[in-house]
Design an enzyme around this catalytic site. Structure first.
Site, PDB file in Angstrom:
ATOM      1  CB  CYS A 130      -0.961  -0.022   1.192  1.00 18.09           C
ATOM      2  SG  CYS A 130      -0.124   0.098   2.794  1.00 18.09           S
ATOM      3  CE1 TYR A 131      -1.336   5.880  -2.424  1.00 17.69           C
ATOM      4  CE2 TYR A 131      -2.951   4.744  -1.071  1.00 17.69           C
ATOM      5  CZ  TYR A 131      -2.614   5.402  -2.238  1.00 17.69           C
ATOM      6  OH  TYR A 131      -3.555   5.591  -3.201  1.00 17.69           O
TER       7      TYR A 131
END
Length: 112
Positions: A65-66
Site C-alpha cells: 500500500c502507501y
C-alpha cells in the site's frame, strides 16, 4: 489459522530474489500508474474476486500500500480467504521507492 507476516524492504527483496512471489498493490489507479514495484498487479475491489479465484494460494503474496498500514488489513483478508503465505510490506511503496528507486516501474497501460 495462520496470520500474515510483516516484511521489511530488505526481507521483501530477499524473498523476491529466491522465490516467485505475487506483488499485490492496493493503491489507487493513479498512484499505481505513477510508480509501482515491477511485476506488481493492482488489486482493487473490482478484481479481488478474480484474483482470489485465479491465484495459486500456496504462492507467497506481498501486499503493498502507501505506507504499510492498510496493506495489513488486506493481507489479513487474503489469509482468511485461504492464502497460505501472505506478507505486508512495512513502509509500503513509499519506503520501497526511497530505498529501491531503480526498482520502480511506471505507466504500464493495460496493467490495471
Amino acid at each position: 489459522m495462520a496470520d500474515f507476516k510483516r516484511l521489511s524492504i530488505e526481507q521483501a527483496r530477499q524473498l523476491m530474489a529466491t522465490r516467485e512471489v505475487v506483488l499485490a498493490d492496493i493503491r489507487d489507479p493513479q498512484s499505481y500508474a505513477l510508480g509501482h514495484i515491477p511485476g506488481a498487479v493492482r488489486l482493487s475491489n473490482e478484481n479481488l474476486h478474480e484474483f482470489i479465484l485465479e491465484q495459486d494460494q500456496q504462492q507467497p503474496v506481498i501486499v503493498v500500500c502507501y505506507h504499510g498500514v492498510s496493506s495489513q488489513g488486506a493481507a489479513r483478508y487474503l489469509v482468511e480467504q485461504g492464502f497460505a503465505e501472505v506478507y505486508s510490506l512495512d513502509g509500503g511503496f513509499t519506503s520501497w521507492q526511497q530505498y529501491q528507486p531503480d526498482q520502480v516501474a511506471q505507466n504500464h497501460a493495460g496493467r490495471d
